[in-house]
Write an enzyme that holds these catalytic residues in place. Structure first.
Site, short mmCIF file in Angstrom:
data_model
loop_
_atom_site.label_atom_id
_atom_site.label_comp_id
_atom_site.label_asym_id
_atom_site.label_seq_id
_atom_site.Cartn_x
_atom_site.Cartn_y
_atom_site.Cartn_z
N LYS A 107 3.35 18.45 -38.77
CA LYS A 107 4.40 19.48 -38.72
C LYS A 107 5.47 19.32 -39.80
CE LYS A 107 3.96 21.65 -34.30
NZ LYS A 107 3.02 20.77 -33.56
N SER A 152 10.89 19.95 -28.06
CA SER A 152 11.10 18.55 -27.65
C SER A 152 10.03 17.69 -28.29
CB SER A 152 11.07 18.43 -26.13
OG SER A 152 9.90 19.04 -25.64
N GLU A 169 -8.72 23.75 -28.46
CA GLU A 169 -7.53 23.68 -27.60
C GLU A 169 -7.89 23.01 -26.28
OE1 GLU A 169 -6.09 27.60 -26.70
OE2 GLU A 169 -8.07 28.29 -26.09
N GLY A 193 -5.80 24.99 -20.98
CA GLY A 193 -4.96 26.03 -21.58
C GLY A 193 -5.74 26.77 -22.64
N ASP A 228 -5.98 29.73 -23.67
CA ASP A 228 -5.50 31.09 -23.97
C ASP A 228 -6.00 31.59 -25.32
OD1 ASP A 228 -3.38 28.96 -24.73
OD2 ASP A 228 -2.93 30.65 -26.04
N SER A 264 -4.33 15.47 -35.90
CA SER A 264 -3.07 16.15 -36.21
C SER A 264 -1.82 15.31 -36.01
CB SER A 264 -2.97 17.44 -35.41
OG SER A 264 -3.16 17.19 -34.03
C1 LIG Z 1 2.01 21.12 -32.83
C2 LIG Z 1 0.82 20.27 -32.76
C3 LIG Z 1 -0.48 20.81 -32.65
C4 LIG Z 1 -0.73 22.29 -32.52
O1 LIG Z 1 -0.37 22.97 -33.69
P1 LIG Z 1 -0.20 24.55 -33.71
O2 LIG Z 1 0.21 24.88 -35.07
O3 LIG Z 1 0.86 24.89 -32.68
O4 LIG Z 1 -1.51 25.12 -33.32
C5 LIG Z 1 -1.55 19.94 -32.67
N1 LIG Z 1 -1.38 18.60 -32.75
C6 LIG Z 1 -0.15 18.05 -32.85
C7 LIG Z 1 -0.06 16.57 -32.96
C8 LIG Z 1 0.99 18.86 -32.87
O5 LIG Z 1 2.20 18.30 -32.96
#
Ligand SMILES: *Cc1c(COP(=O)(O)O)cnc(C)c1O
Length: 322
Positions: free
Chosen positions: A54, A79, A205, A209, A211, A305
């Site tokens: 992010k 958060s 996902e 959830g 969706d 991620s």
């Molecule tokens: C936010 C996040 C996601 C999901 O990302 P999106 O852009 O909302 O789909 C996946 N893994 C981690 C570690 C995140 O912080």
């Protein structure tokens, strides 16, 4: 709806991020290759600044603020990883930041967000509406709100994770991506369009959830109640308008992973690859491992991620026989 970002926006984001975000490593594992019967390339965003991808979207967005926006500052409500990403990206660019968090957010997360230089404003989740609070503060102080996923510059920034992966390892047959609100998946779709147009991009996902899977199949955004899952970074109620438009047009599929499969993946990452991954960060690997895509004999990218997880909670996931 604002204009959808394109591959060019991802390429421009990569230039802005150079020297500011980490170019995270691509990891290999002969265990993973053997088990999946494929060549697997892991993009390790658990090693990104603040511990998750992010930072990419946050930095790319703040880098395009006007002088006036920079002086007044940025506001985010979160958060989780978005809060820390905005706080650190703002500090590195000399922009004041305010993060709106629930009073009962984990103390470690609040402390980390403050350490990255943000002012944390708390609210009561049970009696107050965070969006209303955030909007009020934003108006009062002239702050610019940066949302966690449904934003063209955020999406473009997230896509640089896949851009780097394609640059480093060449074209892939499949790319699996953790999916919450869809910012990371949409950005990766754009990177694939530019650098690996044959690559099938699949969002993964939490099963509790699903969706985005429902939305993808129905061709319209489906909203659900906040899902109960250990993947706390993907507890979104729906995808965004921009992210859905991109996913609907360009994704190959949306798959799901159960909490049990995520725990198994966390153990795999710890035991075989010696890395700490948070539950949400393991979605893509779980989807590649247990999902319906026929990946045998192909070249597969997997985005890890993030790696932000409280140690006590992590220890419970990893403990044998639990
Ligand atoms: C936010 C996040 C996601 C999901 O990302 P999106 O852009 O909302 O789909 C996946 N893994 C981690 C570690 C995140 O912080």
């Amino acid at each position: 709806m604002t204009a959808l970002p394109t591959y060019n926006d991802v390429a421009a984001a990569a230039r802005r991020l150079a020297g500011h975000a980490h170019r995270t490593p691509v990891l290999r594992s002969s265990w993973a290759d053997a088990e999946l019967g494929a060549q697997v390339f892991f993009k390790a965003e658990n090693f990104q600044r603040t511990g998750a991808f992010k930072f990419r979207g946050a930095y790319n967005t703040l880098a395009q603020f006007s002088d006036e926006q920079r002086r007044a500052g940025v506001l985010a409500f979160s958060s989780g990883n978005h809060a820390q990403a905005i706080a650190l990206a703002a500090r590195t660019q000399g922009i004041p930041s305010v993060i709106v968090m629930p009073l009962d957010a984990p103390a470690t997360k609040m402390a980390a967000t403050r350490e990255y230089g943000a002012q944390v404003v708390t609210y009561d989740r049970f009696t107050e509406d965070r969006e209303a609070i955030a909007r009020r503060i934003a108006v009062e102080r002239g702050l610019t709100l940066v949302p966690p996923y449904d934003h063209a510059q955020v999406i473009a920034g997230q896509g640089t994770a896949a851009l780097e992966l394609f640059e480093d390892v060449g074209a892939l047959d499949y790319l699996f991506v953790p999916l919450g609100g869809g910012g990371l998946t949409s950005g990766c779709l754009l990177a694939a369009q530019g650098l690996a147009p044959q690559c099938r991009v699949i969002g993964v996902e939490p099963e509790a959830g699903n969706d985005a899977q429902q939305s993808f199949r129905a061709g319209r955004i489906v909203r659900i109640a906040t899902p109960q899952t250990i993947a706390d970074g993907a507890q979104t109620q729906s995808v965004g308008e921009l992210t859905f438009a991109l996913i609907r047009q360009h994704a190959d599929d949306v798959l799901t992973a159960t909490d049990e499969q995520l725990v198994e993946a966390l153990r795999f990452f710890a035991a075989r690859m010696k890395i700490v991954v948070e539950p949400t960060g393991a979605l893509a690997f779980a989807g590649a491992r247990h999902g319906t895509a026929d990946i045998r004999g192909t070249r597969v990218g997997v985005i890890i991620s993030g790696g932000n997880v409280d140690l006590e909670r992590y220890a419970r996931f990893i403990a044998p026989g639990v």
